[in-house]
Design a protein around this motif. Structure first.
Motif, PDB file in Angstrom:
ATOM      1  N   SER A   5       0.820  -1.218   0.000  1.00  0.00           N
ATOM      2  CA  SER A   5       0.000   0.000   0.000  1.00  0.00           C
ATOM      3  C   SER A   5       0.850   1.261   0.000  1.00  0.00           C
ATOM      4  CB  SER A   5      -0.925   0.002   1.221  1.00  0.00           C
ATOM      5  OG  SER A   5      -1.723  -1.164   1.274  1.00  0.00           O
ATOM      6  N   SER A   6       2.125   1.137  -0.331  1.00  0.00           N
ATOM      7  CA  SER A   6       3.045   2.276  -0.257  1.00  0.00           C
ATOM      8  C   SER A   6       3.344   2.855  -1.636  1.00  0.00           C
ATOM      9  CB  SER A   6       4.368   1.849   0.394  1.00  0.00           C
ATOM     10  OG  SER A   6       4.186   1.484   1.733  1.00  0.00           O
ATOM     11  N   ILE A   7       3.782   4.105  -1.629  1.00  0.00           N
ATOM     12  CA  ILE A   7       4.368   4.758  -2.795  1.00  0.00           C
ATOM     13  C   ILE A   7       5.785   5.166  -2.395  1.00  0.00           C
ATOM     14  CG2 ILE A   7       4.243   6.677  -4.419  1.00  0.00           C
ATOM     15  CD1 ILE A   7       1.260   6.833  -3.957  1.00  0.00           C
ATOM     16  N   PRO A   8       6.841   4.585  -2.991  1.00  0.00           N
ATOM     17  CA  PRO A   8       6.788   3.604  -4.076  1.00  0.00           C
ATOM     18  C   PRO A   8       6.355   2.222  -3.582  1.00  0.00           C
ATOM     19  CG  PRO A   8       9.050   3.935  -3.390  1.00  0.00           C
ATOM     20  CD  PRO A   8       8.226   4.943  -2.633  1.00  0.00           C
ATOM     21  N   PHE A   9       5.855   1.447  -4.508  1.00  0.00           N
ATOM     22  CA  PHE A   9       5.370   0.093  -4.245  1.00  0.00           C
ATOM     23  C   PHE A   9       6.495  -0.801  -3.741  1.00  0.00           C
ATOM     24  CE2 PHE A   9       4.642  -4.194  -6.140  1.00  0.00           C
ATOM     25  CZ  PHE A   9       3.514  -4.550  -5.429  1.00  0.00           C
ATOM     26  N   GLN A  10       6.202  -1.593  -2.707  1.00  0.00           N
ATOM     27  CA  GLN A  10       7.173  -2.540  -2.170  1.00  0.00           C
ATOM     28  C   GLN A  10       6.568  -3.946  -2.202  1.00  0.00           C
ATOM     29  OE1 GLN A  10       8.860  -1.279   1.649  1.00  0.00           O
ATOM     30  NE2 GLN A  10       8.259   0.834   1.166  1.00  0.00           N
ATOM     31  N   TRP A  11       7.082  -4.769  -3.103  1.00  0.00           N
ATOM     32  CA  TRP A  11       6.563  -6.132  -3.280  1.00  0.00           C
ATOM     33  C   TRP A  11       6.955  -6.999  -2.077  1.00  0.00           C
ATOM     34  CZ3 TRP A  11       3.022  -8.989  -4.775  1.00  0.00           C
ATOM     35  CH2 TRP A  11       3.171 -10.352  -5.064  1.00  0.00           C
ATOM     36  N   VAL A  12       6.163  -8.041  -1.790  1.00  0.00           N
ATOM     37  CA  VAL A  12       6.416  -8.906  -0.635  1.00  0.00           C
ATOM     38  C   VAL A  12       7.642  -9.784  -0.828  1.00  0.00           C
ATOM     39  CG1 VAL A  12       3.981  -8.927   0.009  1.00  0.00           C
ATOM     40  CG2 VAL A  12       4.870 -10.746  -1.475  1.00  0.00           C
ATOM     41  N   GLY A  13       8.075  -9.966  -2.085  1.00  0.00           N
ATOM     42  CA  GLY A  13       9.210 -10.838  -2.350  1.00  0.00           C
ATOM     43  C   GLY A  13       8.822 -12.304  -2.313  1.00  0.00           C
ATOM     44  N   GLU A  14       9.802 -13.167  -2.452  1.00  0.00           N
ATOM     45  CA  GLU A  14       9.561 -14.608  -2.453  1.00  0.00           C
ATOM     46  C   GLU A  14       9.583 -15.150  -1.026  1.00  0.00           C
ATOM     47  OE1 GLU A  14       8.721 -16.188  -5.343  1.00  0.00           O
ATOM     48  OE2 GLU A  14       8.782 -14.121  -6.046  1.00  0.00           O
ATOM     49  N   PRO A  15       8.847 -16.236  -0.764  1.00  0.00           N
ATOM     50  CA  PRO A  15       8.815 -16.793   0.595  1.00  0.00           C
ATOM     51  C   PRO A  15      10.183 -17.302   1.034  1.00  0.00           C
ATOM     52  CG  PRO A  15       7.763 -18.284  -0.963  1.00  0.00           C
ATOM     53  CD  PRO A  15       8.032 -17.019  -1.707  1.00  0.00           C
ATOM     54  N   GLN A  16      10.405 -17.277   2.340  1.00  0.00           N
ATOM     55  CA  GLN A  16      11.675 -17.775   2.875  1.00  0.00           C
ATOM     56  C   GLN A  16      11.726 -19.304   2.915  1.00  0.00           C
ATOM     57  OE1 GLN A  16      10.375 -14.616   4.255  1.00  0.00           O
ATOM     58  NE2 GLN A  16      11.889 -14.110   2.691  1.00  0.00           N
ATOM     59  N   SER A  17      10.543 -19.925   3.066  1.00  0.00           N
ATOM     60  CA  SER A  17      10.503 -21.390   3.215  1.00  0.00           C
ATOM     61  C   SER A  17       9.226 -21.942   2.606  1.00  0.00           C
ATOM     62  CB  SER A  17      10.558 -21.796   4.696  1.00  0.00           C
ATOM     63  OG  SER A  17      11.686 -21.285   5.348  1.00  0.00           O
ATOM     64  N   LEU A  18       9.246 -23.242   2.362  1.00  0.00           N
ATOM     65  CA  LEU A  18       8.042 -23.994   2.021  1.00  0.00           C
ATOM     66  C   LEU A  18       7.777 -24.979   3.144  1.00  0.00           C
ATOM     67  CD1 LEU A  18       8.633 -24.754  -1.785  1.00  0.00           C
ATOM     68  CD2 LEU A  18       7.316 -22.883  -0.765  1.00  0.00           C
ATOM     69  N   LEU A  19       6.540 -25.015   3.621  1.00  0.00           N
ATOM     70  CA  LEU A  19       6.170 -25.890   4.731  1.00  0.00           C
ATOM     71  C   LEU A  19       5.378 -27.089   4.227  1.00  0.00           C
ATOM     72  CD1 LEU A  19       4.957 -23.285   7.426  1.00  0.00           C
ATOM     73  CD2 LEU A  19       7.299 -24.008   6.878  1.00  0.00           C
ATOM     74  N   ILE A  20       5.623 -28.248   4.824  1.00  0.00           N
ATOM     75  CA  ILE A  20       4.834 -29.452   4.584  1.00  0.00           C
ATOM     76  C   ILE A  20       4.261 -29.872   5.929  1.00  0.00           C
ATOM     77  CG2 ILE A  20       4.863 -31.861   3.813  1.00  0.00           C
ATOM     78  CD1 ILE A  20       7.158 -31.158   1.951  1.00  0.00           C
ATOM     79  N   ASN A  21       2.925 -29.824   6.042  1.00  0.00           N
ATOM     80  CA  ASN A  21       2.237 -30.039   7.322  1.00  0.00           C
ATOM     81  C   ASN A  21       2.820 -29.164   8.427  1.00  0.00           C
ATOM     82  OD1 ASN A  21       0.306 -31.735   6.361  1.00  0.00           O
ATOM     83  ND2 ASN A  21       0.953 -33.547   7.480  1.00  0.00           N
ATOM     84  N   GLY A  22       3.076 -27.899   8.061  1.00  0.00           N
ATOM     85  CA  GLY A  22       3.495 -26.916   9.056  1.00  0.00           C
ATOM     86  C   GLY A  22       4.949 -26.976   9.451  1.00  0.00           C
ATOM     87  N   LYS A  23       5.766 -27.724   8.723  1.00  0.00           N
ATOM     88  CA  LYS A  23       7.184 -27.855   9.074  1.00  0.00           C
ATOM     89  C   LYS A  23       8.066 -27.580   7.859  1.00  0.00           C
ATOM     90  CE  LYS A  23       6.451 -31.280  12.764  1.00  0.00           C
ATOM     91  NZ  LYS A  23       7.150 -30.575  13.846  1.00  0.00           N
ATOM     92  N   GLY A  24       9.129 -26.797   8.096  1.00  0.00           N
ATOM     93  CA  GLY A  24      10.082 -26.483   7.043  1.00  0.00           C
ATOM     94  C   GLY A  24      11.469 -26.340   7.635  1.00  0.00           C
ATOM     95  N   ARG A  25      12.422 -25.882   6.829  1.00  0.00           N
ATOM     96  CA  ARG A  25      13.783 -25.732   7.327  1.00  0.00           C
ATOM     97  C   ARG A  25      14.430 -24.533   6.636  1.00  0.00           C
ATOM     98  NH1 ARG A  25      17.419 -28.984  10.178  1.00  0.00           N
ATOM     99  NH2 ARG A  25      15.478 -29.753  11.112  1.00  0.00           N
ATOM    100  N   PHE A  26      14.600 -23.448   7.429  1.00  0.00           N
ATOM    101  CA  PHE A  26      15.280 -22.262   6.940  1.00  0.00           C
ATOM    102  C   PHE A  26      16.753 -22.337   7.326  1.00  0.00           C
ATOM    103  CE2 PHE A  26      16.581 -17.760   7.708  1.00  0.00           C
ATOM    104  CZ  PHE A  26      16.493 -17.317   6.397  1.00  0.00           C
ATOM    105  N   ASN A  27      17.601 -21.862   6.455  1.00  0.00           N
ATOM    106  CA  ASN A  27      19.037 -21.845   6.731  1.00  0.00           C
ATOM    107  C   ASN A  27      19.337 -20.736   7.733  1.00  0.00           C
ATOM    108  OD1 ASN A  27      21.803 -21.737   6.773  1.00  0.00           O
ATOM    109  ND2 ASN A  27      22.053 -21.665   4.541  1.00  0.00           N
TER     110      ASN A  27
END
Length: 587
Positions: free
Chosen positions: A198-220
């Motif tokens: 909702s800002s000017i300039p526009f700020q995109w959310v970017g790509e997700p940090q992780s993918l979860l499978i049944n609520g579990k993932g692994r971020f470095n």
């Protein structure tokens, strides 16, 4: 609580009441009943859940952040019922500073449109400290979802699965029934993301940090802040999900995606999957090694544990349709009696190319209704609405739009405004039903100088047959067209066809599949392509139709259909009121 077929407690304090147990009113509203207004003895049971929704610190991918939980869990408890049952969910909003609404994704809400759980469309939000009772009949078997439908709360972890068992035997056999829910995960809060959009300039959310499978993932964790305790790779909360299987047995995996941005490829290393159900409808079976799944979709696949039982195998999810920068989601397909946390001896399988549209389109075209369960659509439609997916700038703000109109929610829910004839509650001018298809170039960046925003709606003649053509185009970035999963509330629709390029209103309808099209509630429109849908406007109410990518809907990518409002009861439940022009409506 009662155990689901995964052998785990549902955590939702579920209780079962006999079918003839009287239903209490919801805050002055009427009980939810089948479409003919009666709940006949012996037809179904009442499944009662009590949920407390609040923020808690969790580390689903080892990175600690605030997560919205249901009874301490994210994903939330699985709702289990049999077709014809009445589900009652009492939701206590303990978020302290935030409103709340929960949508029952894929449940058509026949006879209960006020409990669809869509803030601004069918109800006012649930205020902090309040308890709201949702009450509806699950009228058809299948695999469905639930999730937050207020702001962008879904991506904070408020989501789960609904499993509805059939009363009749299913047309396929398996030994065990299991569920897997897929998600993508961001470390920024929903507030930060919404502020950027909702800002000017526009700020995109970017790509997700992780993918979860049944609520579990692994971020470095080496990539995170050095602040002590923020990221802990040894935290048991982020230990990989493990699905234990018995050699030689066949498993039904109910796979649902509630990603907030990503389209996914799902694989089980060394195993083929036989697709048998999509969005609650039986599919003419076909085999895949990669199951492409879009946000809001559910599939059932049959997998036989027929590989070398002396080892485990990877379960993986990977981003497709966006330049892949997020690492894969990893879980373990554990052959008993191997240890469930024993890592497979070989690397995860190579995912499909992220930008290869052909196999994704091929899977979409392969999904047909199963022989013996085909519900043929009407051969013609009464109305055709073409929805061009566009991106533009309005008053300096970046927006997603439909036919160059960016959708915005009103303060007063449409359902109440229409029922009580509150004409000042929203724009009475309907949005356009098409675009200048002759002169609009879908393959290049367009100025879209006539872009505007509105909360106007499409009013459909009750019981009419409506065609919707979703037309994809270029975004405001050169050589870029995104995949959009569109979800329709209150209905299943027939998927009549897909195509590349610009839809031809004279030629393409002649290629529609009218013999065995699948019924779905969520469908992708592929880059620079089109998707054709048909549905009957036969469910009295007001129904949202929108892109299921959170940020896209937040930026205006949606429309609303009204049908048969005059057929609803004279008095709507007071529990759905209390905002906008309905502030004085509650007793």
């Amino acid at each position: 609580m009662y155990a689901d077929s995964d052998g785990t407690e549902d955590g939702g304090e579920g209780s079962i009441l006999p079918a003839d147990e009287s239903l209490r009113e919801n805050g002055g509203g009427r009980p939810t009943l089948p479409v003919d207004g009666t709940l006949r003895k012996g037809e179904g049971r009442i499944r009662h859940y009590r949920w407390d929704v609040k923020y808690e610190y969790k580390s689903p991918d080892c990175f600690k952040k605030l997560v919205i939980t249901i009874n301490g869990r994210s994903p939330g408890p699985t709702i289990q019922a049999e077709e014809g049952d009445t589900v009652v969910v009492e939701v206590n909003n303990s978020l302290v500073t935030e409103n709340l609404a929960i949508h029952w994704h894929g449940i058509r809400q026949i006879g209960s449109p006020w409990f669809d759980g869509t803030e601004g469309v069918t109800q006012c939000p649930v205020l902090p400290g309040d308890t709201f009772k949702y009450q509806f009949v699950v009228d058809q078997a299948g695999t469905y979802l639930y999730h937050a439908h207020y702001g962008m709360q879904r991506e904070a972890g408020l989501y789960g699965l609904i499993r509805v068992s059939p009363r009749q035997p299913e047309p396929f056999a398996y030994d065990y029934d299991r569920s897997i829910i897929l998600d993508d995960w961001f470390h920024k809060s929903t507030y930060e993301q919404a502020a950027g959009l909702s800002s000017i300039p526009f700020q995109w959310v970017g790509e997700p940090q992780s993918l979860l499978i049944n609520g579990k993932g692994r971020f470095n964790c080496s990539l995170s802040s050095p602040v002590t305790g923020i990221c802990n790779a040894t935290n048991p909360e982020c230990a990989p999900y493990s699905q234990t299987v018995v050699p030689g047995k066949t498993y039904r995996l109910r796979i649902g995606s509630l990603t907030t941005l990503s389209a996914l490829s799902f694989q089980i290393q060394g195993h083929k999957m036989r697709v048998v159900e999509a969005d609650g409808h039986y599919v003419e079976p076909f085999e895949v090694e990669n199951l492409f799944i879009y946000s809001g979709e559910t599939y059932s696949v049959l997998v036989k544990a027929d590989q070398d039982p002396k080892r485990n195998y990877w379960i993986t999810s990977n981003v497709v349709s966006r330049n892949r920068t997020t690492p894969p989601g990893l879980a373990i397909f554990n052959y008993y009696p191997n240890h469930p946390m024993r890592s497979p001896p070989t690397p995860p399988p190579t995912p499909p190319a992220w930008d290869d549209v052909k196999p994704r389109l091929a899977q979409s075209l392969a999904i047909k209704a199963r022989q013996g369960f085909i519900q043929k659509p009407p051969t013609t439609s009464d109305r055709v609405i073409v929805l061009l997916n566009t991106q533009n700038t309005i008053n300096g703000y970046r927006k997603w739009s439909v036919n160059n109109v960016s959708f915005s929610l009103p303060q007063t829910p449409y359902l109440v405004a229409l029922k009580d004839n509150l004409k000042d509650a929203f724009d009475q001018t309907p949005p356009p039903e098409g675009y200048d298809s002759v002169n609009y170039d879908i393959f290049s960046v367009q100025n879209n100088t006539n872009a505007t925003s509105s909360n106007g709606i499409y009013r459909l003649e009750f019981n009419s047959t409506v065609d919707v053509i979703l037309q994809n185009a270029n975004t405001m970035n050169k050589n870029n067209s995104e995949t959009h999963p569109w979800h329709l509330h209150g209905h299943d629709f027939w998927v009549l066809g897909y195509g590349n390029g610009k839809f031809d209103k004279d030629k393409d309808p002649k290629k529609y599949n009218l013999e065995n099209p699948i019924l779905k509630n969520t469908v992708p429109v592929h880059p620079y392509g089109w998707t054709a849908l048909r549905f009957k406007a036969n469910n009295p109410g007001v129904w949202l139709f929108h892109c299921h990518i959170d940020s896209h809907f937040y930026m205006g990518m949606g429309v609303v259909f009204e049908e048969g409002i005059h057929r609803l009861a004279e008095k709507l439940p007071s529990s759905i009121m209390g905002c906008g022009e309905t502030k004085t409506f509650r007793p």
